[in-house]
Every structure is written in C-alpha cells, then in structure tokens.
Write an enzyme that holds these catalytic residues in place. Structure first.
Site, PDB file in Angstrom:
ATOM      1  N   PRO A 197     -44.490 -77.470  12.126  1.00 10.46           N
ATOM      2  CA  PRO A 197     -43.974 -78.497  12.982  1.00 10.46           C
ATOM      3  C   PRO A 197     -42.848 -77.972  13.879  1.00 10.46           C
ATOM      4  O   PRO A 197     -41.952 -77.282  13.413  1.00 10.46           O
ATOM      5  CB  PRO A 197     -43.420 -79.506  11.982  1.00 10.46           C
ATOM      6  CG  PRO A 197     -44.111 -79.250  10.705  1.00 10.46           C
ATOM      7  CD  PRO A 197     -44.712 -77.906  10.780  1.00 10.46           C
ATOM      8  N   GLU A 198     -42.914 -78.324  15.130  1.00 11.40           N
ATOM      9  CA  GLU A 198     -41.816 -78.051  16.057  1.00 11.40           C
ATOM     10  C   GLU A 198     -40.961 -79.327  16.131  1.00 11.40           C
ATOM     11  O   GLU A 198     -41.201 -80.260  15.375  1.00 11.40           O
ATOM     12  CB  GLU A 198     -42.380 -77.676  17.435  1.00 11.40           C
ATOM     13  CG  GLU A 198     -43.401 -76.545  17.378  1.00 11.40           C
ATOM     14  CD  GLU A 198     -43.925 -76.121  18.741  1.00 11.40           C
ATOM     15  OE1 GLU A 198     -43.170 -76.208  19.718  1.00 11.40           O
ATOM     16  OE2 GLU A 198     -45.093 -75.711  18.817  1.00 11.40           O
TER      17      GLU A 198
ATOM     18  N   HIS B 256     -51.553 -78.808  -2.597  1.00 12.33           N
ATOM     19  CA  HIS B 256     -50.616 -77.735  -2.958  1.00 12.33           C
ATOM     20  C   HIS B 256     -49.217 -78.305  -3.097  1.00 12.33           C
ATOM     21  O   HIS B 256     -48.276 -77.850  -2.446  1.00 12.33           O
ATOM     22  CB  HIS B 256     -50.638 -76.639  -1.901  1.00 12.33           C
ATOM     23  CG  HIS B 256     -51.998 -76.062  -1.686  1.00 12.33           C
ATOM     24  ND1 HIS B 256     -52.497 -75.057  -2.459  1.00 12.33           N
ATOM     25  CD2 HIS B 256     -52.985 -76.401  -0.819  1.00 12.33           C
ATOM     26  CE1 HIS B 256     -53.732 -74.764  -2.067  1.00 12.33           C
ATOM     27  NE2 HIS B 256     -54.044 -75.572  -1.068  1.00 12.33           N
TER      28      HIS B 256
ATOM     29  N   ARG C  99     -30.775 -62.226  30.061  1.00 15.37           N
ATOM     30  CA  ARG C  99     -31.856 -61.904  29.117  1.00 15.37           C
ATOM     31  C   ARG C  99     -32.961 -61.131  29.802  1.00 15.37           C
ATOM     32  O   ARG C  99     -33.454 -61.565  30.835  1.00 15.37           O
ATOM     33  CB  ARG C  99     -32.496 -63.170  28.551  1.00 15.37           C
ATOM     34  CG  ARG C  99     -31.585 -64.110  27.874  1.00 15.37           C
ATOM     35  CD  ARG C  99     -31.268 -63.630  26.511  1.00 15.37           C
ATOM     36  NE  ARG C  99     -29.846 -63.416  26.450  1.00 15.37           N
ATOM     37  CZ  ARG C  99     -29.229 -62.842  25.431  1.00 15.37           C
ATOM     38  NH1 ARG C  99     -29.912 -62.418  24.408  1.00 15.37           N
ATOM     39  NH2 ARG C  99     -27.940 -62.665  25.441  1.00 15.37           N
TER      40      ARG C  99
ATOM     41  N   ARG D 256     -49.034 -72.643   2.391  1.00 13.62           N
ATOM     42  CA  ARG D 256     -48.651 -71.230   2.493  1.00 13.62           C
ATOM     43  C   ARG D 256     -47.310 -70.929   1.854  1.00 13.62           C
ATOM     44  O   ARG D 256     -46.962 -69.761   1.705  1.00 13.62           O
ATOM     45  CB  ARG D 256     -48.668 -70.812   3.965  1.00 13.62           C
ATOM     46  CG  ARG D 256     -50.094 -70.810   4.530  1.00 13.62           C
ATOM     47  CD  ARG D 256     -50.116 -70.632   6.034  1.00 13.62           C
ATOM     48  NE  ARG D 256     -49.673 -69.312   6.435  1.00 13.62           N
ATOM     49  CZ  ARG D 256     -49.552 -68.935   7.719  1.00 13.62           C
ATOM     50  NH1 ARG D 256     -49.848 -69.806   8.681  1.00 13.62           N
ATOM     51  NH2 ARG D 256     -49.172 -67.737   8.014  1.00 13.62           N
TER      52      ARG D 256
END
Length: 274
Positions: free
Chosen positions: A2-3, A95, A155, A114
DNA sequence: CTTGTACCCTGACCGC
DNA sequence: TGCGGTCAGGGTACAA
C-alpha cells in the site's frame, strides 16, 4: 505495499473501530513481523493498553496508545487487516501473523503473505526520530510547489527514483510515481534537479491530484492490496500508465513503455512525457 | 554525500 | 504436471 492512499483508506477503516478500545491479549503467530523486540515483550507491553488514535504519516500507520507509545505498522507489500468477532474468511486471510483481542469481543487480525511488513512499538521520542527522516506529507497545505522544488534541487537521480525516496516526499510509491509523472508530462528518467519551475509546478499538482483521487477511490487494487476485511479499491480503473505496457497512451496514442529504474518497473509514454 | 545491488519472503504466472 | 525464471503498491544494509 500500500502507498499513501491505501494506508489512508485502511486508517479510515480502522480509526472508528479501534479508538477507545483496550487490548486484552496479543498473539503473534509469525515472530518475524515484530521488528524491534521479542513477540513476548510486545504482547506484555500491549496488554491493557487503550488505542487513543489511529494516524498515518507517509506509508506508516500509527496506532497511538494511552501510555504515550506508538505502535508503528508498516504494511510493505502484502500486509492487511481484518477486524471481527471471528476468524476472517480463510480464502482471503490465509497468513495471519498477529491477533489483537479487544475488549469488545472482537479481534484485530494482521495478515501478511510475504512478511515483509511488521510492527514496532516505539517511545514517543523514537517515533519523532523516524518522523524527522521523512519528507513532507504531500496532501498537507505546507507541501507547496516551491517546497517540492527545494527537496529536488541538486539531485542527479532520476525523478522517478527521487519520488520513491521517502525522505524527499513521504507516501509516494511505485504506482503513483508513474501516474503522477504521466499527468505532469515528465519523463521518469529526467534528473530530478533538472526540471524548471513550470515542470515542478505540474508535478506538484499531479502528485496531489493522483493521491487525492486514489483516496477517493479507496486505493488501487492491482494485485494484493485490500482495505480492512478484504474490500478492494477502485483506482485501478483509472490508471493511465501503470501496468499498461504496449497499450495506447490516452493523451497522444503512443504505445506505453516499461523501463526498470532502481530495480522497479516504471511506465511512461515516450510520446508526451519529456 | 551519492548511486547501484543484494536481500528479505511467498505466490502467481509464463514458457518449455 | 513439473521446473526454472521473473515479477510483485517496500525498504534496508551494504559496497563502490
């Protein structure tokens, strides 16, 4: 993971359910999701604590406790929550890594295929240290185009990589970085510090529009992401480039291409992003 | 300081 | 049906 929009959706789901509830018992089924102490120690410290608030900063979910500590949650790629008075649907939540039993006879379940995500119980000062390393919150009024330009100045890294760096701007991840750059008509490979003020202005607008739109759609379910109790998002229906390699750009018709930057896929239109 | 790579972990999918 | 390779909304520890 999720962002920002997905974490915000989960935050909105959890806040009314958890605020004011007390933790009776914590059971950790997968020890490696507790990141900074032993599962026993976490369980002991959470017993009897009450949730005062559920907040978000960038992609972190913050469960604030009545002793001033913060239970910091990172969902990373596959972390999910469910809440209810019985075990969630086994097909969706197979899970389960942690269970937090609450004083209203319900349980908060954390599932993570995961196990890249996890929990850290932090003192207020420890959280302040983490927070200090994060870039600005992109939907706050204080996040202006000038502030973005200042964060990117000097940058040399490609702009896509800079956007994924949580110390530059907090909460933008792989999907929304590509989507914002397409809306701003900027090539993801451009050195971050090379953009002029007009381009930074377009990018700033695009980041905010995309994140707001995604929150309004309850996030993007491209693959694994689900909100609380398994709800899908809807923003996948309006993506313009992410996952659309070889499809025609909706703006200029050129075929969308995929490139790899910093080991992650970027999608863009070589016709209208320069 | 910067930038790139390896790694954490499981599962889905593709070509053979 | 199996097998190996690749990839996945993330982030960190290193090395160069």
């Amino acid at each position: 993971m999720p962002e920002l929009p997905e974490v915000e959706t989960i935050r909105r789901d959890l806040a009314p359910e958890l605020t004011g509830r007390t933790i009776l018992r914590t059971r950790i089924a997968k020890p490696d999701i507790v990141l900074n102490m032993s599962p026993r120690s976490l369980s002991r410290r959470l017993r009897g604590r009450r949730f005062d608030a559920v907040d978000r900063r960038g992609k972190y979910l913050l469960l604030r406790l009545d002793d001033g500590r913060v239970l910091q949650v990172q969902l990373r790629m596959t972390g999910r929550f469910a809440i209810g008075d019985r075990e969630p649907d086994e097909a969706e939540f197979r899970h389960i890594a942690a269970r937090f039993e609450l004083d209203d006879a319900r349980t908060l379940f954390y599932d993570d295929v995961r196990r890249l995500g996890g929990f850290q119980l932090l003192e207020a000062e420890e959280w302040a240290g983490v927070e200090a390393g994060l870039g600005p919150e992109p939907l706050e009024p204080s996040f202006t185009a000038a502030r973005l330009g200042q964060r990117l100045r000097g940058r040399r890294a490609p702009i896509k990589n800079a956007l994924l760096n949580q110390g530059r701007v907090a909460g933008v991840g792989n999907i929304y970085a590509s989507e914002a750059l397409h809306r701003a008509r900027i090539d993801p490979r451009r050195p971050a510090g090379d953009m002029d003020a007009a381009e930074v202005g377009r990018l700033h607008r695009a980041i905010r529009r995309v994140l707001r739109g995604a929150i309004a759609s309850a996030g993007t379910t491209f693959r694994d992401y689900r909100a609380v109790n398994g709800r899908s998002g809807r923003f996948q229906n309006v993506l313009r480039v992410y996952g659309k390699e070889d499809e025609a750009c909706g703006r200029c018709g050129t075929a969308i291409v995929r490139v790899v930057q910093a080991g992650r896929s970027s999608f863009f239109c070589p016709g209208c992003q320069s």
